[in-house]
Design an enzyme around this catalytic site. Structure first.
Site, PDB file in Angstrom:
ATOM      1  CG  ASP A 108      -0.338   0.258   2.533  1.00  0.00           C
ATOM      2  OD1 ASP A 108       0.908   0.388   2.596  1.00  0.00           O
ATOM      3  OD2 ASP A 108      -1.076   0.361   3.537  1.00  0.00           O
ATOM      4  CB  CYS A 115       1.146  -2.110   4.776  1.00  0.00           C
ATOM      5  SG  CYS A 115       1.151  -3.015   6.335  1.00  0.00           S
ATOM      6  CB  THR A 173       3.097  -1.879  10.847  1.00  0.00           C
ATOM      7  OG1 THR A 173       1.853  -2.411  10.355  1.00  0.00           O
ATOM      8  CG2 THR A 173       2.858  -0.546  11.534  1.00  0.00           C
ATOM      9  CG  HIS A 176      11.435 -23.265  12.839  1.00  0.00           C
ATOM     10  ND1 HIS A 176      11.608 -23.047  14.182  1.00  0.00           N
ATOM     11  CD2 HIS A 176      12.535 -23.943  12.425  1.00  0.00           C
ATOM     12  CE1 HIS A 176      12.771 -23.577  14.567  1.00  0.00           C
ATOM     13  NE2 HIS A 176      13.344 -24.113  13.516  1.00  0.00           N
ATOM     14  CG  HIS A 233       9.979 -27.136  12.260  1.00  0.00           C
ATOM     15  ND1 HIS A 233       9.722 -26.453  13.430  1.00  0.00           N
ATOM     16  CD2 HIS A 233      11.268 -27.550  12.330  1.00  0.00           C
ATOM     17  CE1 HIS A 233      10.824 -26.446  14.163  1.00  0.00           C
ATOM     18  NE2 HIS A 233      11.768 -27.103  13.524  1.00  0.00           N
TER      19      HIS A 233
HETATM   20  C1  RB5 Z   1      -1.827   2.836   6.508  1.00  0.00           C
HETATM   21  O1  RB5 Z   1      -1.794   4.081   7.082  1.00  0.00           O
HETATM   22  C2  RB5 Z   1      -1.341   1.812   7.508  1.00  0.00           C
HETATM   23  O2  RB5 Z   1      -2.352   1.548   8.425  1.00  0.00           O
HETATM   24  C3  RB5 Z   1      -0.943   0.549   6.771  1.00  0.00           C
HETATM   25  O3  RB5 Z   1       0.057   0.831   5.859  1.00  0.00           O
HETATM   26  C4  RB5 Z   1      -0.395  -0.572   7.616  1.00  0.00           C
HETATM   27  O4  RB5 Z   1       0.562  -0.134   8.502  1.00  0.00           O
HETATM   28  C5  RB5 Z   1      -1.390  -1.411   8.258  1.00  0.00           C
HETATM   29  O5  RB5 Z   1      -1.121  -2.316   9.040  1.00  0.00           O
END
Ligand code: RB5
Length: 366
Positions: free
Chosen positions: A8, A65, A67, A98, A133
């Site tokens: 994203d 994304c 995080t 694993h 595993h």
């Molecule tokens: C978008 O702002 C953010 O929420 C997305 O990129 C991601 O971190 C979601 O887990």
């Protein structure tokens, strides 16, 4: 290897670095977007990459994304996807070794370009370790199928059995379990499953080098060598498994064995046994659709061993844990192959859920 990559807006910058690393490693890739910093919804890109892997268009994937969390959560909703959120080198290695992860997710707001490149190198350079595993990954697949895992692993841990659970086999076993399946279909299904299982049972057949000449050049190639196969059905239901094996191994010789336990003396009695003359030089596959208490399999293998046969495998359709444990104990050298490992035996020694009396269903005698 072809890698599907998607992100994203939170992962767009990191995606460029990841693609550089993929290219450097010499892999192909397919970029499923997004392609600009405009705000988008990450589940859509998780879907694109997951579907590319499930369909077989790509082998593995990378999702990015902000995080790495949201896009990874979304990917893990797809059956067959194991997406690992990778935040350090150790996780990258374990995700492959694993978890047999087929996607890694990372965060553009928490992972630097150098780190992401390092993790990609480690993840794609590591191999699944299998063993315990693999059992755990299988448990994840069971959850995906909507099954509940047992509290204890008692039923699988103590047992030495290979469950040949290829989707085609699982499907056909379900048809056989159905009480409305008529003997003609039951017979055909048992034959088909036996053929498919024989493929797995013969997996370790030794190969020898042969010199051949192709239309292009001379080369060394491999053919089957060493031990031949013998198939020994336990009478009578085992007869239903012979033709399937023969279709795959047409040169196999067939023996027959029939035995029962004397109700008065409780001693095993062999009422018929005719094995190939060179049985002791062959790998003998003993076949019987149901491994319930293990009584007849143990007896039959006892008698076959008395004739000097050393290399024996046991192949059945449905096994009960009780039978597997008994056969393991009596003949620890005999590997067991089953298409399904069922729950238990009932008070009448029928396998639950099982499929009833295989002999009666095969021959229409009830
Ligand atoms: C978008 O702002 C953010 O929420 C997305 O990129 C991601 O971190 C979601 O887990």
């Amino acid at each position: 290897m072809k890698i599907a990559i998607g992100c994203d807006h939170g992962g767009i910058v990191l995606k460029k670095a990841c693609i550089e690393k993929i290219t450097e490693l010499g892999y192909e890739y397919e970029d499923y977007g997004t392609y600009s910093e405009e705000r988008v919804d990450y589940p859509l890109y998780a879907q694109k990459v997951s579907e590319a892997i499930i369909s077989g268009k790509c082998d593995k994937g990378i999702l990015l994304c902000g995080t790495g969390i949201g896009i990874g959560i979304a990917a893990n909703k797809f059956k067959g996807i194991r997406c690992a959120h990778v935040t350090d080198a150790f996780c990258a290695k374990m995700a492959a070794e694993h978890n047999d992860a087929n996607i890694i997710s990372m965060g553009g707001r928490i992972t630097s370009e150098e780190e992401a490149k390092e993790y990609i190198g480690i993840f794609f350079g590591s191999r699944f370790a299998g063993g315990r595993h693999a059992e755990r990954v299988e448990m994840i697949k069971e959850i995906e199928k909507g099954k509940r895992l047992k509290e204890t692993k008692e039923n699988t841990e103590e047992m030495n059995i290979t469950v040949v659970n290829h989707p085609l086999i699982v499907h056909k076993v379900s048809l056989m379990r159905d009480k409305n399946t008529v003997p003609k279909d039951f017979r055909e299904l048992l034959k088909e499953i036996s053929l498919l299982m024989a493929y797995e049972v013969t997996r370790d057949l030794p190969l020898v080098d042969v010199e051949i000449e192709t239309p292009i050049c001379k080369c060394t190639s491999k053919t089957l060598g060493g031990r031949s196969i013998g198939v020994v059905p336990i009478l009578r239901a085992g007869l239903g498994m012979v033709d399937g094996v023969l279709e795959l191994v047409p040169t196999a010789k067939i023996g027959h064995i029939g035995c029962y336990r004397d109700p008065d003396t409780h001693m095993p009695v062999e009422y018929y046994c005719k094995l190939p003359v060179d049985a002791e030089e062959r790998t003998i596959i003993v076949v019987d659709p149901m491994l319930a208490t293990g009584g007849s399999a143990i007896m039959a293998i006892d008698f076959i061993k008395q004739r000097g046969v050393k290399d024996i495998k046991f192949m059945c359709l449905v096994a009960a844990p009780e039978g597997v444990k008994a056969l393991n104990k009596a003949h620890p050298d005999v590997p067991i192959y089953a298409a399904a490992l069922d729950e238990k035996l009932n008070d009448h020694a029928y396998i639950v859920p099982g499929l009833g009396d295989a002999g009666d269903r095969l021959f229409g005698t009830k």
